[in-house]
Design a protein around this motif. Structure first.
Motif, PDB file in Angstrom:
ATOM      1  N   LEU A  61      36.364  14.208  24.039  1.00  0.00           N
ATOM      2  CA  LEU A  61      35.503  15.272  23.541  1.00  0.00           C
ATOM      3  C   LEU A  61      36.214  16.620  23.579  1.00  0.00           C
ATOM      4  O   LEU A  61      36.096  17.430  22.656  1.00  0.00           O
ATOM      5  N   VAL A  62      36.989  16.853  24.615  1.00  0.00           N
ATOM      6  CA  VAL A  62      37.757  18.099  24.738  1.00  0.00           C
ATOM      7  C   VAL A  62      38.873  18.121  23.702  1.00  0.00           C
ATOM      8  O   VAL A  62      39.156  19.163  23.101  1.00  0.00           O
ATOM      9  N   VAL A  63      39.508  16.983  23.460  1.00  0.00           N
ATOM     10  CA  VAL A  63      40.544  16.896  22.424  1.00  0.00           C
ATOM     11  C   VAL A  63      39.955  17.241  21.065  1.00  0.00           C
ATOM     12  O   VAL A  63      40.556  17.985  20.282  1.00  0.00           O
ATOM     13  N   LEU A  64      38.771  16.739  20.783  1.00  0.00           N
ATOM     14  CA  LEU A  64      38.095  17.058  19.526  1.00  0.00           C
ATOM     15  C   LEU A  64      37.803  18.550  19.433  1.00  0.00           C
ATOM     16  O   LEU A  64      37.993  19.174  18.382  1.00  0.00           O
ATOM     17  N   GLY A  65      37.361  19.142  20.528  1.00  0.00           N
ATOM     18  CA  GLY A  65      37.092  20.580  20.545  1.00  0.00           C
ATOM     19  C   GLY A  65      38.343  21.404  20.297  1.00  0.00           C
ATOM     20  O   GLY A  65      38.314  22.395  19.569  1.00  0.00           O
ATOM     21  N   ILE A  66      39.446  20.996  20.886  1.00  0.00           N
ATOM     22  CA  ILE A  66      40.718  21.705  20.659  1.00  0.00           C
ATOM     23  C   ILE A  66      41.143  21.570  19.201  1.00  0.00           C
ATOM     24  O   ILE A  66      41.624  22.522  18.588  1.00  0.00           O
ATOM     25  N   GLY A  67      40.952  20.389  18.628  1.00  0.00           N
ATOM     26  CA  GLY A  67      41.275  20.189  17.217  1.00  0.00           C
ATOM     27  C   GLY A  67      40.444  21.077  16.314  1.00  0.00           C
ATOM     28  O   GLY A  67      40.953  21.683  15.367  1.00  0.00           O
ATOM     29  N   ILE A  68      39.146  21.188  16.610  1.00  0.00           N
ATOM     30  CA  ILE A  68      38.270  22.047  15.815  1.00  0.00           C
ATOM     31  C   ILE A  68      38.694  23.501  15.929  1.00  0.00           C
ATOM     32  O   ILE A  68      38.754  24.231  14.936  1.00  0.00           O
ATOM     33  N   LEU A  69      38.999  23.928  17.136  1.00  0.00           N
ATOM     34  CA  LEU A  69      39.430  25.306  17.352  1.00  0.00           C
ATOM     35  C   LEU A  69      40.707  25.617  16.590  1.00  0.00           C
ATOM     36  O   LEU A  69      40.810  26.653  15.923  1.00  0.00           O
ATOM     37  N   LEU A  70      41.679  24.721  16.648  1.00  0.00           N
ATOM     38  CA  LEU A  70      42.931  24.954  15.917  1.00  0.00           C
ATOM     39  C   LEU A  70      42.722  24.927  14.410  1.00  0.00           C
ATOM     40  O   LEU A  70      43.397  25.648  13.668  1.00  0.00           O
TER      41      LEU A  70
END
Length: 98
Positions: A61-70
Motif C-alpha cells: 500500500l505504501v509502494v502504491l502511495g509512493i508511485g501515485i506521488l511520483l
C-alpha cells in the motif's frame, strides 16, 4: 501502515488545484500533446517505481502511495516547465497572426 499511506497520498490531493490549473491552461491554449506526453511519462515513472519497490520490504500500500506521488510530481514538473518556458505563448501568437 494506513497512516503512512494517507500521509503520502495526501500530498497529491494538496497539489490537485495547481495540477488542474496547469492542465486547464495548457489544454485551453490547444497544446494537448504536452498533456499527453506528461501523462505518459508520469505513468512510466509510476510503473517503474512500483515494480522496483515491490521487491523491497515496504508494504504494498505504501509502494502504491509512493508511485501515485511520483506520478503527480512528474506530471506537474513537466507541465510547469512547459508553462514557464513560454513556448505555448509563441505558438498561440503565431496561430492568431496567420
Amino acid at each position: 501502515m494506513a497512516i503512512m499511506y494517507l500521509s503520502i497520498v495526501g500530498i497529491p490531493y494538496i497539489l490537485l488545484p495547481i495540477r488542474q490549473l496547469l492542465y486547464g491552461f495548457i489544454a485551453g491554449t490547444g497544446h494537448t500533446k504536452v498533456i499527453l506526453f506528461s501523462a505518459m511519462l508520469a505513468s512510466i515513472v509510476e510503473i517503474i517505481t512500483i515494480l522496483t519497490l515491490r521487491n523491497t520490504n515496504i508494504e504494498n500500500l505504501v509502494v502504491l502511495g509512493i508511485g501515485i506521488l511520483l506520478w503527480v510530481l512528474t506530471e506537474m514538473v513537466i507541465n510547469a516547465i512547459y508553462y514557464f518556458s513560454k513556448k505555448w505563448q509563441k505558438q498561440v501568437i503565431q496561430n492568431h497572426l496567420n
